[in-house]
Design a protein around this motif. Structure first.
Motif, short mmCIF file in Angstrom:
data_model
loop_
_atom_site.label_atom_id
_atom_site.label_comp_id
_atom_site.label_asym_id
_atom_site.label_seq_id
_atom_site.Cartn_x
_atom_site.Cartn_y
_atom_site.Cartn_z
N LEU A 12 1.01 -1.20 0.08
CA LEU A 12 0.05 0.16 0.10
C LEU A 12 0.96 1.32 0.14
O LEU A 12 1.50 1.69 1.02
N THR A 13 1.25 1.69 -1.23
CA THR A 13 2.38 2.77 -1.40
C THR A 13 1.71 4.09 -0.94
O THR A 13 0.88 4.68 -1.80
N SER A 14 2.65 4.65 -0.27
CA SER A 14 2.35 6.40 0.07
C SER A 14 3.07 7.14 -0.89
O SER A 14 4.18 6.57 -1.17
N GLU A 48 8.80 4.24 5.14
CA GLU A 48 8.37 3.40 6.31
C GLU A 48 7.81 1.88 5.96
O GLU A 48 7.31 1.22 6.93
N GLU A 49 7.46 1.64 4.53
CA GLU A 49 6.92 0.72 4.06
C GLU A 49 7.55 -0.79 3.91
O GLU A 49 8.75 -0.56 3.78
N LYS A 50 6.92 -1.81 4.52
CA LYS A 50 7.42 -3.10 4.47
C LYS A 50 6.42 -4.05 3.68
O LYS A 50 5.20 -4.09 4.43
N ALA A 51 6.54 -4.59 2.59
CA ALA A 51 5.48 -5.37 1.86
C ALA A 51 5.01 -6.42 2.68
O ALA A 51 5.67 -7.11 3.57
N GLY A 52 3.97 -6.76 2.43
CA GLY A 52 3.13 -8.04 3.13
C GLY A 52 2.71 -9.15 2.22
O GLY A 52 2.93 -9.02 1.01
N LEU A 53 2.31 -10.28 2.66
CA LEU A 53 1.98 -11.24 2.07
C LEU A 53 0.34 -11.26 1.71
O LEU A 53 -0.36 -10.86 2.78
N GLY A 54 -0.36 -11.07 0.71
CA GLY A 54 -1.86 -11.13 0.44
C GLY A 54 -2.18 -12.11 -0.51
O GLY A 54 -1.62 -13.10 -0.94
N PHE A 55 -3.55 -12.18 -1.10
CA PHE A 55 -4.09 -13.03 -1.87
C PHE A 55 -5.24 -12.60 -2.77
O PHE A 55 -5.56 -11.36 -2.58
N ASN A 94 -2.23 -3.32 -10.10
CA ASN A 94 -1.75 -2.07 -9.74
C ASN A 94 -2.91 -1.22 -9.55
O ASN A 94 -3.83 -1.03 -10.41
N GLY A 95 -3.11 -0.46 -8.50
CA GLY A 95 -3.87 0.65 -8.37
C GLY A 95 -3.89 1.80 -9.34
O GLY A 95 -2.81 2.26 -9.26
N LEU A 96 -5.02 2.47 -9.89
CA LEU A 96 -4.98 3.35 -10.68
C LEU A 96 -5.78 4.72 -9.79
O LEU A 96 -5.57 5.74 -10.30
N GLN A 97 -6.10 4.60 -8.71
CA GLN A 97 -7.01 5.63 -8.19
C GLN A 97 -6.49 5.48 -6.71
O GLN A 97 -5.98 4.42 -6.07
N ASN A 98 -6.69 6.54 -5.86
CA ASN A 98 -6.55 6.51 -4.43
C ASN A 98 -7.25 5.42 -3.64
O ASN A 98 -8.50 5.46 -3.86
N ALA A 99 -6.61 4.83 -2.58
CA ALA A 99 -7.36 3.82 -2.14
C ALA A 99 -7.59 4.25 -0.64
O ALA A 99 -8.24 3.55 0.22
N LYS A 100 -7.20 5.27 -0.20
CA LYS A 100 -7.46 5.90 1.19
C LYS A 100 -7.92 7.23 1.04
O LYS A 100 -7.43 8.18 0.21
N ASN A 124 -2.31 12.83 6.04
CA ASN A 124 -2.89 13.35 4.74
C ASN A 124 -1.86 12.90 3.65
O ASN A 124 -1.29 13.76 2.96
N ASP A 125 -1.77 11.64 3.26
CA ASP A 125 -1.04 11.02 2.04
C ASP A 125 -1.96 10.65 1.33
O ASP A 125 -3.10 10.06 1.52
N ILE A 126 -1.28 10.02 -0.02
CA ILE A 126 -2.13 9.18 -1.11
C ILE A 126 -1.57 7.85 -0.93
O ILE A 126 -0.25 7.58 -1.14
N VAL A 127 -2.57 6.63 -0.74
CA VAL A 127 -1.94 5.41 -0.80
C VAL A 127 -2.67 4.82 -2.00
O VAL A 127 -3.88 4.82 -2.24
N LYS A 128 -2.04 4.01 -2.69
CA LYS A 128 -2.42 3.26 -3.77
C LYS A 128 -1.88 1.65 -3.59
O LYS A 128 -0.90 1.31 -2.92
N LYS A 129 -2.44 0.70 -4.22
CA LYS A 129 -2.51 -0.60 -4.17
C LYS A 129 -1.75 -1.22 -5.09
O LYS A 129 -1.58 -0.61 -6.25
#
Length: 376
Positions: A50-52, A58-65, A249-255, A277-282
């Motif tokens: 979830l990239t800011s 600060e980010e560390k990727a995780g496992l999802g599905f 890859n997200g094309l819009q703001n997820a938060k 107040n930051d922008i997060v994308k998937k």
């Protein structure tokens, strides 16, 4: 809500338009072609992020599905190449861990008991050593175009590309090992207070407060891009197993960015890394495994062997695959039928000098490979 309805309308419109175009350009399929409709069921282990746009360090990727399925329509097929379109439904889970220090500042107000009035108050929150996990879950509706290319009768390479609208199902965080310090300033009196709590009296708490807690994130529905590249293995005419590499890859703001960045209105409130107040994308990268099943009963195609001029009275024919009897015709009439031996070889003893047509059938195949040689 309006944006979600607009995106759903766009996705449905793209799918219907694709079907309309495909029906216009689709090749007329012969009687021995497979059913154009199929269902694809898949599961994808993913490395998610979830990239800011401001706090990537600060980010560390995780496992999802990603789990779901697609209804697939093959609208064009010629020789080894085929094109398809699909509409699906799936669940995608994104996970990430964040860490770091966090400072939040802003104006608020506090009731002054002595003056019986509200006083302006400048509050600073400092979080040290915050560790926070964040989780987003979406119901995805993907619309994709696909291309298949048959390298052999069993192996097929494929690629898909499309867009997916993700409907938010849930988003939450959990924070641990956090030390929260609040410092307040009354500008009217030029008074600086440490360990402040707005709901407290008289204006401060004696110690720093540790922050442990969880809550919801202001996530929002959004559109994304996804593609898969891989290979299929045909188990039989109706079923194939497949696997490949998947990228989402997200094309819009997820938060949704919060209206207020100060969340210090009680002793138990915890300001988190999700409230900035930051922008997060998937983003997600991983593998995709699945099974594709054709609808209906697919007719059994016939393997046709080209005409051969027989110059020897005895010879052998090797046809791959060879499961059913070989039909030998001359002048349109059946001369004889011959079953293959244990090695899949047909042994013929025919009158020389004539032209014969050899026809062989095998379940699930449209073409075959044939070779003739003199029988020694």
């Amino acid at each position: 809500m309006k944006n979600m309805k607009n995106m759903k309308f766009i996705i449905v419109s793209i799918f219907l338009l694709t079907l309309f175009i495909s029906s216009s350009v689709a090749q007329v399929t012969p009687d021995n072609s497979p059913n154009p409709w199929s269902y694809r069921l898949f599961g994808s282990p993913l490395i998610t992020n979830l990239t800011s746009n401001q706090f990537k360090a600060e980010e560390k990727a995780g496992l999802g599905f990603n789990l779901g399925g697609d209804v697939v329509y093959t609208f064009y097929k010629k020789n080894k190449l085929s094109l398809n379109t699909s509409l699906g439904l799936g669940i995608t889970n994104y996970n990430i861990k964040r860490h770091g220090d966090y400072i939040n500042k802003g104006w608020t107000s506090e009731y002054e008991q002595t003056l019986n009035a509200m006083q302006n108050f400048y509050l600073t929150e400092t979080l040290k050593g915050i560790q926070e996990s964040q989780h987003f879950t979406y119901l995805d509706i993907p619309v994709k175009l696909g291309i298949d290319y048959a390298f052999s009768q069993k192996w097929v390479g494929f690629a898909t590309v499309g867009i997916a609208y993700g409907i938010k199902l849930g988003a939450n965080y959990r924070s641990t090992t956090t030390a929260l310090t609040r410092t307040g300033l009354y500008p009217d009196y030029n008074v600086l207070l440490h360990d402040v709590d707005i709901a407290g009296s008289p204006y401060y708490y004696p110690t720093n407060k540790a922050g442990f807690g969880s809550g919801k994130i202001n996530a929002q529905s959004n559109a994304g891009f996804e593609t898969t590249l891989g290979a299929k293995f045909k188990l039989n005419p109706k079923m194939s197993l497949y696997g490949g590499v998947k990228w989402m890859n997200g094309l819009q703001n997820a938060k949704k960015n919060p209206d207020a960045t100060i969340m210090a209105n009680s002793a138990t409130t915890l300001n988190t890394l999700a409230s900035r107040n930051d922008i997060v994308k998937k983003h997600a990268l991983g593998l995709e495994f699945g099974v594709q099943i054709s609808f209906g009963n697919s007719p059994k195609p016939i393997i046709r062997v080209v005409e051969q001029v027989i110059q020897y009275s005895s010879f052998t024919v090797n046809i791959q695959p060879s499961t059913n009897p070989l039909v030998v015709k001359s002048n349109g009439e059946v001369v004889k039928t011959i079953a293959p031996d244990a090695n899949g070889i047909y042994k013929l003893d025919l009158a020389k000098g004539k032209i014969y047509v050899l026809e062989a059938s095998a379940p699930g195949y449209e073409i075959g490979r044939a070779s003739c040689r003199e029988r020694v």
